[in-house]
Structures are given as structure tokens and as C-alpha cells.
Design a protein around this motif. Structure first.
Motif, PDB file in Angstrom:
ATOM      1  N   ASP A 188      -8.748   4.645   6.932  1.00  0.00           N
ATOM      2  CA  ASP A 188      -8.882   4.845   5.485  1.00  0.00           C
ATOM      3  C   ASP A 188      -8.725   6.317   5.122  1.00  0.00           C
ATOM      4  O   ASP A 188      -8.176   6.647   4.064  1.00  0.00           O
ATOM      5  N   TYR A 242       6.197   3.511  -0.102  1.00  0.00           N
ATOM      6  CA  TYR A 242       5.566   2.768   0.991  1.00  0.00           C
ATOM      7  C   TYR A 242       5.581   3.637   2.252  1.00  0.00           C
ATOM      8  O   TYR A 242       6.537   4.372   2.501  1.00  0.00           O
ATOM      9  N   ASP A 286       1.153 -13.951 -12.802  1.00  0.00           N
ATOM     10  CA  ASP A 286       0.138 -13.376 -11.916  1.00  0.00           C
ATOM     11  C   ASP A 286      -1.275 -13.563 -12.460  1.00  0.00           C
ATOM     12  O   ASP A 286      -2.241 -13.114 -11.831  1.00  0.00           O
ATOM     13  N   CYS A 310       1.629   6.171  -4.948  1.00  0.00           N
ATOM     14  CA  CYS A 310       1.273   5.426  -3.741  1.00  0.00           C
ATOM     15  C   CYS A 310      -0.148   4.897  -3.879  1.00  0.00           C
ATOM     16  O   CYS A 310      -0.996   5.510  -4.530  1.00  0.00           O
ATOM     17  N   GLU A 311      -0.395   3.757  -3.281  1.00  0.00           N
ATOM     18  CA  GLU A 311      -1.744   3.182  -3.251  1.00  0.00           C
ATOM     19  C   GLU A 311      -2.008   2.629  -1.860  1.00  0.00           C
ATOM     20  O   GLU A 311      -1.084   2.493  -1.042  1.00  0.00           O
ATOM     21  N   ALA A 312      -3.276   2.306  -1.605  1.00  0.00           N
ATOM     22  CA  ALA A 312      -3.684   1.937  -0.248  1.00  0.00           C
ATOM     23  C   ALA A 312      -2.921   0.723   0.289  1.00  0.00           C
ATOM     24  O   ALA A 312      -2.595   0.655   1.479  1.00  0.00           O
ATOM     25  N   ASP A 313      -2.617  -0.248  -0.582  1.00  0.00           N
ATOM     26  CA  ASP A 313      -1.922  -1.452  -0.131  1.00  0.00           C
ATOM     27  C   ASP A 313      -0.487  -1.166   0.317  1.00  0.00           C
ATOM     28  O   ASP A 313       0.135  -2.016   0.955  1.00  0.00           O
ATOM     29  N   HIS A 314       0.026   0.016  -0.027  1.00  0.00           N
ATOM     30  CA  HIS A 314       1.398   0.369   0.334  1.00  0.00           C
ATOM     31  C   HIS A 314       1.463   1.164   1.639  1.00  0.00           C
ATOM     32  O   HIS A 314       2.540   1.633   2.015  1.00  0.00           O
ATOM     33  N   SER A 365       4.367   4.025   6.540  1.00  0.00           N
ATOM     34  CA  SER A 365       3.881   3.511   7.820  1.00  0.00           C
ATOM     35  C   SER A 365       3.467   4.700   8.679  1.00  0.00           C
ATOM     36  O   SER A 365       4.233   5.660   8.820  1.00  0.00           O
ATOM     37  N   GLU A 369       0.533   1.316   5.770  1.00  0.00           N
ATOM     38  CA  GLU A 369       0.160   0.603   6.985  1.00  0.00           C
ATOM     39  C   GLU A 369      -0.136   1.609   8.084  1.00  0.00           C
ATOM     40  O   GLU A 369       0.716   2.430   8.431  1.00  0.00           O
ATOM     41  N   LYS A 391      -5.060   7.037   5.000  1.00  0.00           N
ATOM     42  CA  LYS A 391      -4.482   6.516   3.754  1.00  0.00           C
ATOM     43  C   LYS A 391      -4.814   7.424   2.575  1.00  0.00           C
ATOM     44  O   LYS A 391      -3.960   7.737   1.741  1.00  0.00           O
ATOM     45  N   MET A 394       8.374  -1.838   2.184  1.00  0.00           N
ATOM     46  CA  MET A 394       7.786  -1.805   3.519  1.00  0.00           C
ATOM     47  C   MET A 394       8.790  -2.191   4.599  1.00  0.00           C
ATOM     48  O   MET A 394       8.652  -1.787   5.756  1.00  0.00           O
TER      49      MET A 394
END
Length: 393
Positions: free
Chosen positions: A318, A300, A120, A381-385, A302, A387, A321, A363
Motif C-alpha cells: 500500500d 495504470y 453501473d 492514478c488510483e489504487a485500483d490501477h 505494475s 498492481e 501504491k 493494464m
């Protein structure tokens, strides 16, 4: 009419802008008569609003200064100063470190500063020279300590992930890290720092479960601590021995954790765990300290929202989230993630009429069910997780 503000028996009283404006306008009427114009485009009205706005800013500044004296309400540098009074500074950004095993085709000196990385692109540098030596199998092996070039928790990469020599070298056959990298941490945010200061005040580091947790949480890189006590005379359901204490620590360096436990565990306590590290206690005696590493459990989410015109089209998603992240990340190791508890912080966001929330460990595996965590798992948890789908705006 003078308006009351400042310290009272119930705390600091801070009137609103409209209350201050009403007071200023009353003073104008008393001094200049009932027939003056106080509309927003009149001279008296404009002056009254300027005075009210300046008084509002002044009172708000005084209110912030008052609240900066308390751990529960102080922020930023004020919170740092309160922590300094307790001898407990804020955790700052730190790099991650790990031992790297290097295999060469013959005896070879790998110089300090040589860089290695993960797939990475997380880069580590060798802190000292490493001279490979032949092992019992005839392989030329050397072990050296790496430190990440960047700071932050993201550099705590798993075992076996550092496999690339940044500057390819024909003399180096392979590299790998047998253990996970540790010690990397982000700057401690106000909420986390405040919780640790409160914990320090409530439970001073010591031999009690709460005191041990407080001491461990003060170590660099440590994010969560779980303590499982088995006071019975037989093994518990998880296999912990009778009269034992099993400690799980998420983050931090193993040696730091073992030293901390050696200095805070009471005499006669049986520690359980797969990790066994020998350390010298305060009396100079060698003790074997057992514990285990906790596991970060990413959650994750939703969220399907039906919103009205009060919903902020720019920042509403936001805000949703952030509300979910704040709830999940305040959970402690071993706490379950209850789906129903995610709804209240979402519904208080202006404009949210209906919400459907699903959670899961991936997800593509979401459901309307709670997530049960084991004793050593810490949900995060983080924002990218997350939706967020918004309908009706």
C-alpha cells in the motif's frame, strides 16, 4: 540538565523522546546521586520514562500548534481556518448534475423525484417536473435537470450513460443524457487544498495566465486547468489561432467556467475552443466565451519488487501504491509521466532492494516507456490501477 526546546531563530526545536529521557535521567542523578538504578525495570527508571513520555507528548502538541499557523504545514481544521482568513473555503462533497432528454409515446408529465440511473447503478433524481412536447419530427420530447443522489466525482458520468428508468414506466420510451454529468466532487484533501491556497497567495485571480488558473481552480468540481497561449501571428502546431488563448478545464460546470472567464479575461483577448457559451460580463455586456474540457487520462502501473526483511509485509504494498499515486496525481494538465521519476519514491520505502516498474494506458498495455500527454490531458492514478508484486519477503 535542562533541555532546550520551543521557538528558536531557526524555527521550533522539538527534542526526541530519547533526548528528553537522557535529560530527566541526568536530573535524577544530580538530585539522588550517582548510585541510583535507572534501568527500565527500576523504580527511578520507570518514573523517568513516564516523565519523559509526558514531556514528549506535550512538546509534540506545542510543535503541532506552532506549525498550524502556516499554510505549508497546517492540517485539517487548522488549514480550514487559514483558508477562511483568505476567503477560500475547502471544497466539500458535491453531487453531479446533468440534463436528461426524455422521450414518451404521447404528452406526459414526468414528476420531480423520478429516478434514473446508469448501467453501473449510479442514481440520479429529477429536480423539477418535465412535460414532454412534440418536436418537429413528431416525437414527444422533454428535457429536465438531474442531480445525483450521492456526492463525489464518481457521479460525473459520460454522455449517453444515463439510460435506465429506475421505476419502469410504459409511458417513457427512452432516456439519455446528451452531455456528460458535471459538478460532482469529493472532499478536498489537505494536499490539494494547501496547493490551492498557495496558488491563491502567489497568483491572485486576475487577467494573467496564472491568475486565470487560480480563479478557475476555485470553482466547484474543477480539478485541473491548462492554458495554451499562442503569441505568434500565425496558427501554432495545434491549430490555435494567432494571438489566442486556449483554455482547457477538467471538471466543473460549463456555465460557471464561462462566467469566471468573462470576469477575468482581459479585454481584447481571443479565446479559442469548441465550446461557445454566451454570458453577461460585469458591465452587463453579452460575450461569447470559448474554451474546451480537459480529459482525464488514467495511468495504470505494475510494480515488481524484490524486498528484504525490513519491508512491511502488511502495509508495504500500500505504501508503494501511495507513493506512485502521489507522484502522478501532482502532475498538471499536459505534463508527461516520466517512468524514471517513479523509481525514487518507491526506493525510499524501507525494505525495497530492487524494483521494476511499467506504465501504460491499460493494464494489458504496460511498457517501460514514458507516457506523453497532450495539452488537454491530465494524468491521474488510483489504487485500483496499480498492481504490486513483492518477492523475497
Amino acid at each position: 540538565m535542562a533541555i532546550n526546546f520551543g521557538l528558536t531563530e531557526t524555527g521550533f526545536l522539538a527534542p526526541t523522546y530519547n533526548e528528553i529521557l537522557d535529560s530527566v535521567e541526568d536530573d535524577f542523578i544530580q538530585n539522588f546521586g550517582q548510585d541510583i538504578a535507572l534501568t527500565s525495570n527500576s523504580n527511578f527508571g520507570i518514573i523517568a520514562r513516564l516523565i519523559a513520555w509526558r514531556e514528549t507528548l506535550l512538546i509534540q502538541t506545542l510543535q503541532k500548534e506552532y506549525y498550524s499557523a502556516f499554510i505549508s504545514t497546517a492540517t485539517n481544521s487548522s488549514l480550514d481556518r487559514l483558508g477562511a482568513n483568505l476567503g477560500l473555503p475547502r471544497k466539500v462533497e458535491m453531487p453531479s448534475s446533468v440534463n436528461l432528454q426524455i422521450q414518451t409515446d404521447d404528452q406526459y408529465l414526468v414528476q420531480a423525484g423520478e429516478q434514473f440511473e446508469t448501467e453501473d447503478g449510479i442514481v440520479f433524481s429529477l429536480t423539477k417536473d418535465v412535460l414532454t412536447a412534440q418536436d418537429t419530427n413528431g416525437n414527444w420530447i422533454g428535457v429536465g435537470e438531474l442531480e445525483s443522489d450521492e456526492t463525489g466525482e464518481m457521479n460525473n458520468v459520460p454522455a449517453g450513460s444515463i439510460t435506465i428508468v429506475s421505476n419502469p414506466n410504459d409511458d417513457i420510451i427512452s432516456v439519455t443524457n446528451p452531455q456528460a454529468a458535471a459538478g460532482g466532487q469529493d472532499r478536498e484533501e489537505d494536499g490539494e487544498y494547501r496547493a490551492r491556497l498557495i496558488l491563491e497567495n502567489a497568483d491572485r485571480p486576475g487577467p494573467t495566465a496564472a491568475g486565470i488558473k487560480s480563479a478557475l481552480m476555485n470553482l466547484p468540481g474543477v480539478r485541473q486547468v491548462g492554458i495554451v497561449e499562442n503569441p505568434s501571428n500565425q496558427n501554432d502546431a495545434s491549430g490555435n489561432p494567432a494571438y489566442s488563448v486556449h483554455i482547457y478545464v477538467l471538471g466543473g460546470q460549463d456555465e460557471d467556467i464561462a462566467d469566471c472567464l468573462a470576469n477575468h479575461i482581459a479585454a481584447g483577448i481571443t479565446l479559442d475552443g469548441t465550446k461557445a457559451i454566451d454570458v453577461n460580463d460585469a458591465a452587463g455586456n453579452t460575450r461569447t466565451i470559448n474554451f474546451d474540457s480537459g480529459t482525464d487520462l488514467p495511468i495504470y502501473v505494475s510494480v515488481d519488487i524484490t524486498a528484504n526483511e525490513q519491508f512491511d509485509a502488511d502495509e508495504g504494498a500500500d505504501n508503494v501504491k501511495e507513493a506512485i499515486i502521489n507522484y502522478i496525481n501532482q502532475l498538471e494538465m499536459g505534463d508527461s509521466v516520466f517512468l524514471t521519476k517513479l523509481y525514487p519514491p518507491v526506493y525510499v520505502i524501507p525494505g525495497v532492494e530492487e524494483a521494476k516498474i511499467q506504465i501504460g494506458l491499460a493494464m494489458d498495455k504496460l511498457a517501460s516507456d514514458d507516457i506523453k500527454c497532450s495539452q488537454f490531458e491530465a494524468p491521474s492514478c488510483e489504487a485500483d490501477h496499480i498492481e504490486v508484486t513483492v518477492n523475497g519477503v
